[in-house]
Design a protein around this motif. Sequence first.
Motif, short mmCIF file in Angstrom:
data_model
loop_
_atom_site.label_atom_id
_atom_site.label_comp_id
_atom_site.label_asym_id
_atom_site.label_seq_id
_atom_site.Cartn_x
_atom_site.Cartn_y
_atom_site.Cartn_z
N VAL A 585 54.92 82.30 -37.51
CA VAL A 585 55.49 81.06 -36.48
C VAL A 585 54.54 81.00 -35.29
N SER A 586 55.21 79.55 -34.90
CA SER A 586 54.09 79.07 -33.53
C SER A 586 54.98 79.98 -32.46
N ILE A 587 54.43 80.06 -31.26
CA ILE A 587 54.83 80.77 -30.41
C ILE A 587 55.77 79.96 -29.55
N GLU A 588 57.15 80.49 -29.48
CA GLU A 588 58.24 79.80 -28.78
C GLU A 588 57.72 79.35 -27.55
N ALA A 589 57.98 78.03 -27.32
CA ALA A 589 57.40 77.18 -26.07
C ALA A 589 57.56 78.00 -24.62
N TYR A 590 58.69 78.66 -24.43
CA TYR A 590 59.10 79.23 -23.17
C TYR A 590 58.65 80.60 -23.07
N VAL A 591 58.13 81.42 -24.09
CA VAL A 591 57.88 82.73 -24.02
C VAL A 591 56.70 82.67 -23.15
N PRO A 592 55.54 82.15 -23.32
CA PRO A 592 54.28 82.40 -22.60
C PRO A 592 54.46 82.33 -21.14
N LEU A 593 55.39 81.43 -20.68
CA LEU A 593 55.49 81.34 -19.11
C LEU A 593 56.48 82.63 -18.54
N ILE A 594 57.50 82.75 -19.33
CA ILE A 594 58.38 83.99 -18.99
C ILE A 594 57.61 85.23 -18.98
#
Length: 728
Positions: A585-594
């Motif tokens: 899967v792609s990395i959920e867009a908001y996960v890296p910043l959280i």
Amino acid sequence: MNKQPHRLDSVGRACARHPFTTIAIWVVVLAAALIGHHEISGIYQNNVNLPGTQSSTGLALLAKNDPKASGYTGLVVVTGKDLTSQGGALTQAEQNLARLKDVISVSNPLAPSSTGLSKSKTTALITVHLSVLPASLGTSYANSLYSAMEPVTHSGLAVNYGGGFDANVNPPTRDTTSEAIGFGVAIVVLLVSFGSLIAAGLPLFTAVFSVGIGVSILGMVASVITFATASPTLALMIGLGVGIDYAVFLSTRFRQRIMDGHDPIDAAGRTVATSGHAVLVAATSVSVALFGLYASGITFFGQLGFAAFFGVLTAAAGAITLVPAGLSLAGRSIDRLHLGSPKAEAGDRNDMWHRYARSLQRRPVLFLFAGLILLGVLTIPFFSMRLGNVGDSSYPTSFTSRRAYDEVAQAFGRGANGPLVVVLAINHYQGSPTTLANDLYQQISKVPDIASVTPPAPTPNSALLISTVVPKTGPDNQKTTTLYSTLVNTTIPKVTAGTGAKGYVTGGTALQIQFDQTLGSHLVLTILAVLVVAFFIIMSAFRSLVLAIKAVVMNLLSIGAAYGVLVATFQWGWGRSLLDVPNKVSIEAYVPLIVFAVVFGLSMDYEVFLLSKVREVWMRADDNTEAVSEGLSSTGRVISAAALIMASVFFAFAGSPDVVIKMFSVGFGVSVLIDATIVRLLLVPSIMTLLGTKSWWIPKWLDKILPHIEAEGVEEDEATAIALAAVD
């Protein structure tokens, strides 16, 4: 700042003198919070609408001009043999669905013009249009869906629910077994590290107690503020992590004072005055990082940080009140139940940590390069990170939404799970709508990776032309994102140029894609904002420009390595089988910043902890080598134990069936371990050893204008000896 430690000393002593009263107050608060949560709790939902963006504008136009085709949708997928022979049951179910709360319209898969029946006539797709997000209707809405579809299920047909209905019908994502394992590991780490059974149990008890209040308060606030579905789990993870961390710091300092012969009340007061002050500084750092998420400009994203703040707030409050009450009850008997020889802060000059410190200082270049190589290898996958949305295809096949996704993909193609809606506003168009519609249809048909496109049709008031585009690929596929961008930036502008018409691409998939793109464009800005805060906190607390720059660089290196592990695990699929993730899967867009915001805040705990001890010795002995050696050896045990405990808590959530929660679990856990080992035990001491006294350099003019931030409260009887006391 000088009065603050005394106020905290009074708080600690008061809680220690009246432990039963303090605990009783916390019990009452917990009961009130649980009751309040039960009575007025809100609904968590992922509302990714971005006001003012082209996809949101298109959705608003649909809502205004053709309500039956707009709003939010849920999917009902029916499978069986020759569904045309089940017309009566399907029609009755359709009528039942239409009467449900907040339903605008329901598609009829057997209608002559419908595209909802597969060519094999074994799969029917019913689209339910609603006026609100399905998630806002709660899990109880699932019973209404099941009742409405009874005519179909009684006929022996299979029914699954997907799209927006996943929030209503999917099972809870909590995994109490995995969390219990995480707590078990935490207890073992505490016992092995410090040898005290009571000291091992107290941090876990107080953390659970305080975070229960935090999550309950969050639930009540969710009745007036819309939080994302991951919010309660995020608050729970962060609250448990920092709550255990803070309690370990306090209990370790308390036990050291007891070993040094202090009275329990006095030990509790002094511990809260010093280490309790450090807890407040650490909690403030985490909170600043979490609220810094609002710098992204996306309310949805900022509110994730706001949600996690409730866990941090109650964890800090519990640390400076509930923990000293528990420590007072334990008193001098805190180490009575022990395994081996109880250990706190101080260690023998020849223990493992002192030997390690001396070894590092003999070969600082070797340790520095070893750390950099490790971080470099872990960071490599980060450069291929692909942000996206984790959809129904990532759920286990036991989830009805996953079965619905697979059935739609098999019968209609993967793109049918995420169609794009093209909207043309033709109010100011002077030509023939039929000509414009034909031109739009011809241009869209030429675009690659499209499975099908419907001829543009006017709304009842002739204000819009609407066409549905079904991609060949699923909603979480990069080719679907490319198709969306092509339609928005090339195809539609080519059709509308010079006509006065305006075009938009909307629908759930389009909204998610634009959300991902918007978030990606704000990622660097938000990270920079948080790093600037870190820079000034470190520089103000330790009066060193060099250490502040070092802290920022170390944060970037460690977070890059953590991102690399995320990409390798989920996007490359190297560890997905261990985590029970069915697909890459792609990395959920908001996960890296959280992950960045949370880990930055947590790493500040260890940064301040280590540097404060180093600075204490530096101010006393004016010897940088001794300061680094003593700081590393005296904090190594606590940093390592605290990191292992926090990582264990985080990794426990990897048992959740929700892939986004798994990403948070891995991201947080790996980041903490990297920061506490490679960064704190390898890079920071080796760099400070190599820099020597230059580590403490700061221009005089800058030193004069910076505010003074005490990393830890200064004890009254030590005020003349040190400038900043050691932090736990």
